[in-house]
Enzyme design. Structure first.
Site, mmCIF file in Angstrom:
data_model
loop_
_atom_site.group_PDB
_atom_site.id
_atom_site.type_symbol
_atom_site.label_atom_id
_atom_site.label_comp_id
_atom_site.label_asym_id
_atom_site.label_seq_id
_atom_site.Cartn_x
_atom_site.Cartn_y
_atom_site.Cartn_z
ATOM 1 N N ASP A 39 0.846 -1.203 0.000
ATOM 2 C CA ASP A 39 0.000 0.000 0.000
ATOM 3 C C ASP A 39 0.882 1.254 0.000
ATOM 4 O OD1 ASP A 39 -1.870 2.058 0.592
ATOM 5 O OD2 ASP A 39 -3.105 0.682 1.752
ATOM 6 N N HIS B 264 -0.456 4.526 0.088
ATOM 7 C CA HIS B 264 -1.161 5.708 0.607
ATOM 8 C C HIS B 264 -0.524 6.176 1.919
ATOM 9 C CE1 HIS B 264 -4.083 3.739 -2.066
ATOM 10 N NE2 HIS B 264 -4.470 4.976 -2.350
ATOM 11 N N SER C 235 -5.204 -4.236 2.086
ATOM 12 C CA SER C 235 -4.383 -3.822 3.231
ATOM 13 C C SER C 235 -4.999 -4.280 4.548
ATOM 14 C CB SER C 235 -4.209 -2.312 3.248
ATOM 15 O OG SER C 235 -3.572 -1.902 2.069
HETATM 16 CO CO1 B1M Z 1 -5.701 5.486 -4.075
HETATM 17 N N1 B1M Z 1 -7.283 4.436 -3.654
HETATM 18 N N2 B1M Z 1 -5.013 4.044 -5.192
HETATM 19 N N3 B1M Z 1 -4.251 6.698 -4.490
HETATM 20 N N4 B1M Z 1 -6.704 6.831 -3.213
HETATM 21 C C1 B1M Z 1 -8.214 4.968 -2.661
HETATM 22 C C2 B1M Z 1 -7.854 4.481 -1.249
HETATM 23 C C3 B1M Z 1 -9.593 4.396 -3.176
HETATM 24 C C4 B1M Z 1 -10.649 4.232 -2.080
HETATM 25 C C5 B1M Z 1 -10.101 5.303 -4.306
HETATM 26 C C6 B1M Z 1 -11.377 4.806 -4.956
HETATM 27 O O1 B1M Z 1 -11.355 3.916 -5.770
HETATM 28 N N5 B1M Z 1 -12.491 5.357 -4.614
HETATM 29 C C7 B1M Z 1 -9.148 3.034 -3.822
HETATM 30 C C8 B1M Z 1 -9.131 1.817 -2.876
HETATM 31 C C9 B1M Z 1 -10.107 0.764 -3.292
HETATM 32 C C10 B1M Z 1 -10.109 -0.354 -2.345
HETATM 33 O O2 B1M Z 1 -9.173 -1.102 -2.164
HETATM 34 N N6 B1M Z 1 -11.239 -0.465 -1.687
HETATM 35 C C11 B1M Z 1 -7.766 3.377 -4.311
HETATM 36 C C12 B1M Z 1 -7.068 2.672 -5.336
HETATM 37 C C13 B1M Z 1 -7.856 1.602 -6.035
HETATM 38 C C14 B1M Z 1 -5.730 2.951 -5.698
HETATM 39 C C15 B1M Z 1 -4.853 2.217 -6.727
HETATM 40 C C16 B1M Z 1 -4.968 0.692 -6.737
HETATM 41 C C17 B1M Z 1 -5.165 2.824 -8.102
HETATM 42 C C18 B1M Z 1 -4.441 2.194 -9.274
HETATM 43 O O3 B1M Z 1 -3.231 2.217 -9.330
HETATM 44 N N7 B1M Z 1 -5.219 1.681 -10.148
HETATM 45 C C19 B1M Z 1 -3.441 2.670 -6.300
HETATM 46 C C20 B1M Z 1 -2.897 1.753 -5.196
HETATM 47 C C21 B1M Z 1 -1.443 1.681 -5.160
HETATM 48 C C22 B1M Z 1 -0.974 0.895 -3.956
HETATM 49 O O4 B1M Z 1 -1.210 1.309 -2.833
HETATM 50 N N8 B1M Z 1 -0.355 -0.225 -4.199
HETATM 51 C C23 B1M Z 1 -3.742 4.018 -5.698
HETATM 52 C C24 B1M Z 1 -2.843 5.097 -5.724
HETATM 53 C C25 B1M Z 1 -3.127 6.348 -5.212
HETATM 54 C C26 B1M Z 1 -2.203 7.553 -5.400
HETATM 55 C C27 B1M Z 1 -0.716 7.204 -5.355
HETATM 56 C C28 B1M Z 1 -2.526 8.193 -6.735
HETATM 57 C C29 B1M Z 1 -2.718 8.496 -4.250
HETATM 58 C C30 B1M Z 1 -1.938 8.321 -2.926
HETATM 59 C C31 B1M Z 1 -0.848 9.348 -2.732
HETATM 60 C C32 B1M Z 1 -0.251 9.253 -1.361
HETATM 61 O O5 B1M Z 1 -0.857 8.840 -0.372
HETATM 62 N N9 B1M Z 1 0.976 9.661 -1.278
HETATM 63 C C33 B1M Z 1 -4.124 7.961 -4.007
HETATM 64 C C34 B1M Z 1 -5.143 8.682 -3.292
HETATM 65 C C35 B1M Z 1 -4.819 10.116 -2.951
HETATM 66 C C36 B1M Z 1 -6.395 8.103 -2.950
HETATM 67 C C37 B1M Z 1 -7.639 8.777 -2.302
HETATM 68 C C38 B1M Z 1 -8.329 9.585 -3.395
HETATM 69 C C39 B1M Z 1 -7.388 9.679 -1.101
HETATM 70 C C40 B1M Z 1 -6.598 9.065 0.056
HETATM 71 C C41 B1M Z 1 -6.156 10.141 1.015
HETATM 72 O O6 B1M Z 1 -5.014 10.564 1.014
HETATM 73 N N10 B1M Z 1 -7.075 10.673 1.838
HETATM 74 C C42 B1M Z 1 -8.469 7.502 -1.853
HETATM 75 C C43 B1M Z 1 -9.961 7.725 -1.846
HETATM 76 C C44 B1M Z 1 -10.442 8.231 -0.496
HETATM 77 O O7 B1M Z 1 -9.937 7.857 0.545
HETATM 78 N N11 B1M Z 1 -11.436 9.061 -0.528
HETATM 79 C C45 B1M Z 1 -7.891 6.418 -2.670
HETATM 80 C C46 B1M Z 1 -6.794 11.745 2.798
HETATM 81 C C47 B1M Z 1 -6.206 11.165 4.090
HETATM 82 C C48 B1M Z 1 -5.929 12.276 5.087
HETATM 83 O O8 B1M Z 1 -7.159 10.295 4.632
HETATM 84 O O9 B1M Z 1 -5.645 8.282 4.424
HETATM 85 O O10 B1M Z 1 -8.116 8.019 4.981
HETATM 86 P P1 B1M Z 1 -6.868 8.790 5.066
HETATM 87 O O11 B1M Z 1 -6.469 8.949 6.614
HETATM 88 C C49 B1M Z 1 -7.435 9.297 7.582
HETATM 89 C C50 B1M Z 1 -8.027 8.106 8.328
HETATM 90 O O12 B1M Z 1 -8.192 6.981 7.517
HETATM 91 C C51 B1M Z 1 -7.123 7.902 9.495
HETATM 92 O O13 B1M Z 1 -6.677 9.236 9.794
HETATM 93 C C52 B1M Z 1 -6.715 10.075 8.633
HETATM 94 C C53 B1M Z 1 -7.517 11.341 8.904
HETATM 95 O O14 B1M Z 1 -7.261 11.942 10.097
HETATM 96 N N12 B1M Z 1 -5.948 7.060 9.405
HETATM 97 C C54 B1M Z 1 -5.340 6.593 10.537
HETATM 98 C C55 B1M Z 1 -5.250 6.600 8.346
HETATM 99 N N13 B1M Z 1 -4.222 5.849 8.744
HETATM 100 C C56 B1M Z 1 -4.244 5.835 10.091
HETATM 101 C C57 B1M Z 1 -3.409 5.198 11.016
HETATM 102 C C58 B1M Z 1 -3.690 5.360 12.376
HETATM 103 C C59 B1M Z 1 -4.772 6.126 12.790
HETATM 104 C C60 B1M Z 1 -5.611 6.744 11.877
HETATM 105 O O15 B1M Z 1 -2.946 4.800 13.355
HETATM 106 C C61 B1M Z 1 -1.796 4.086 13.039
#
Ligand code: B1M
Length: 213
Positions: free
Chosen positions: A98, A100, A151
């Site tokens: 992963d 992200h 993940s």
């Molecule tokens: Co990706 N991606 N992505 N992506 N991406 C998602 C996660 C996805 C839901 C989008 C979608 O389809 N709607 C989907 C996942 C589908 C699934 O498995 N159910 C997805 C996909 C499919 C993919 C790829 C497979 C796409 C592809 O290549 N075809 C690929 C995966 C690559 C891989 O990982 N092997 C991929 C790639 C990417 C980018 C590189 C382009 C980019 C990431 C850049 C980066 O992180 N440096 C990206 C992004 C940006 C997203 C979305 C749009 C946004 C994620 C984000 O940063 N959110 C995402 C859709 C979404 O979530 N709406 C998506 C903002 C961030 C602040 O929130 O990370 O949730 P988040 O963290 C939150 C909480 O979750 C929590 O606290 C934070 C807020 O306070 N939290 C924790 C997180 N970790 C924590 C740990 C803790 C405590 C709290 O304690 C240890």
């Protein structure tokens, strides 16, 4: 567009033009964390939705991620800091497979602003790396982040490997693909120590504070 709509749209459009002055303006109204959790997160959710509908390609999502990262980097200096004594040492890692890391890095900022020493192992971290770092650093807890459905499965494997290595410090898990229920029913039984689910970074701080007491 209102200020809040503009902030969300920088993320959706992946554009930084005008971003900094608008972030500055937002700080007159909101705390740094409110700006992240409010308009910027709404923008990111919209990016996720559009990507899901094939209306955005990965390269565009990467640009959105860049805007989010730049915003967080700018806002970090305005976040509340509680420089008390060190409360504990915590490993953070995005699990194997992963990439992200925006959420994980936000957790790092918030924990380190609140008295924790963070060892951030980065992205795609295999269990072996975590075990190695645990042994080198003698940490008090391990934080795992993951956004992909696979993940969540990888967290189960990681918990199993940590258990096999004899580790039982609390694990904190977070990220979009997880739920409290999955954590309790699927990850917790595979581990000897505590496993807690954090819904966001502030929840992560609350939990860390509870775990360290
Ligand atoms: Co990706 N991606 N992505 N992506 N991406 C998602 C996660 C996805 C839901 C989008 C979608 O389809 N709607 C989907 C996942 C589908 C699934 O498995 N159910 C997805 C996909 C499919 C993919 C790829 C497979 C796409 C592809 O290549 N075809 C690929 C995966 C690559 C891989 O990982 N092997 C991929 C790639 C990417 C980018 C590189 C382009 C980019 C990431 C850049 C980066 O992180 N440096 C990206 C992004 C940006 C997203 C979305 C749009 C946004 C994620 C984000 O940063 N959110 C995402 C859709 C979404 O979530 N709406 C998506 C903002 C961030 C602040 O929130 O990370 O949730 P988040 O963290 C939150 C909480 O979750 C929590 O606290 C934070 C807020 O306070 N939290 C924790 C997180 N970790 C924590 C740990 C803790 C405590 C709290 O304690 C240890």
């Amino acid at each position: 567009l209102s200020l809040e709509e503009r902030l969300a749209s920088y993320v959706v459009e992946g554009s930084k033009e005008g971003l900094l002055p608008d972030l500055e303006q937002a700080l007159a109204k909101y705390s740094a964390l409110e700006v992240i959790n409010g308009p910027l997160m709404r923008g990111m959710e919209e990016v996720g939705r559009l990507f899901n509908n094939n209306e955005l390609i990965v390269a565009e999502v990467l640009q959105s991620a860049e805007v989010m990262k730049a915003s967080v980097a700018y806002l970090e200096q305005f976040m509340e800091k509680n420089e008390t004594s060190v409360k504990g040492k915590i490993i953070l890692a995005t699990v194997k497979g992963d990439v992200h890391d925006i959420g994980k890095n936000l957790v790092e900022i918030i924990l380190s602003n609140n008295g924790y020493r963070i060892i951030n192992l980065g992205i795609k971290v295999p269990p072996e790396r975590i075990i190695e770092a645990y042994r080198e650093e003698k940490v008090d807890a391990i934080g795992l982040s993951g956004l992909l459905v696979k993940s969540a499965q990888q967290m189960i494997v990681t918990a199993q490997d940590l258990r096999t290595a004899g580790i039982d410090v609390p694990i904190m898990v977070g990220g979009a693909a997880l739920t409290r229920k999955f954590t309790k029913n699927r990850i917790r039984p595979e581990y000897d120590g505590m496993v807690v689910y954090a819904k966001d970074a502030m929840d992560g701080l609350d939990l860390a504070n509870k775990l360290m007491n």
